[in-house]
Design a protein around this motif. Structure first.
Motif, PDB file in Angstrom:
ATOM      1  N   ARG A 282       0.838  -1.194   0.000  1.00  0.00           N
ATOM      2  CA  ARG A 282       0.000   0.000   0.000  1.00  0.00           C
ATOM      3  C   ARG A 282       0.873   1.244   0.000  1.00  0.00           C
TER       4      ARG A 282
ATOM      5  N   ARG B  12       1.566   5.190   0.863  1.00  0.00           N
ATOM      6  CA  ARG B  12       1.200   6.063   1.985  1.00  0.00           C
ATOM      7  C   ARG B  12       0.004   6.922   1.630  1.00  0.00           C
TER       8      ARG B  12
ATOM      9  N   LEU C 194      -7.581   6.389   5.983  1.00  0.00           N
ATOM     10  CA  LEU C 194      -7.690   6.947   7.333  1.00  0.00           C
ATOM     11  C   LEU C 194      -8.573   8.191   7.349  1.00  0.00           C
TER      12      LEU C 194
ATOM     13  N   GLU D 203      -3.106   4.803   1.976  1.00  0.00           N
ATOM     14  CA  GLU D 203      -3.342   4.557   3.396  1.00  0.00           C
ATOM     15  C   GLU D 203      -3.910   5.797   4.083  1.00  0.00           C
ATOM     16  N   GLN D 204      -3.371   6.969   3.762  1.00  0.00           N
ATOM     17  CA  GLN D 204      -3.870   8.207   4.357  1.00  0.00           C
ATOM     18  C   GLN D 204      -5.296   8.493   3.902  1.00  0.00           C
TER      19      GLN D 204
END
Length: 61
Positions: free
Chosen positions: A43, A45, A52, A48-49
């Motif tokens: 993944r 970043r 989130l 992933e962010q």
């Protein structure tokens, strides 16, 4: 030499030693993943962010 490799070489000489060491380590990890054809399962970043951020959004009903 590839333009990216030339830029990286120049930056590694320019950066503080601890930053250059961290960059070398991360690039080494990426090379290892590429050698194993495993980059597509890693993944980023940014992705992933984004996940989130979606999880943190308030739920309106």
């Amino acid at each position: 030499m590839d333009m990216l490799a030339e830029r990286l070489d120049a930056k590694l000489r320019e950066w503080e030693p601890n930053i250059a060491a961290t960059v070398r380590e991360r690039i080494s990890e990426i090379i290892d993943l590429a050698d194993q054809d495993a980059l597509d399962i890693m993944r980023s970043r940014a992705v992933e962010q984004e996940v989130l951020n979606i999880l943190d959004e308030p739920i309106f009903q």
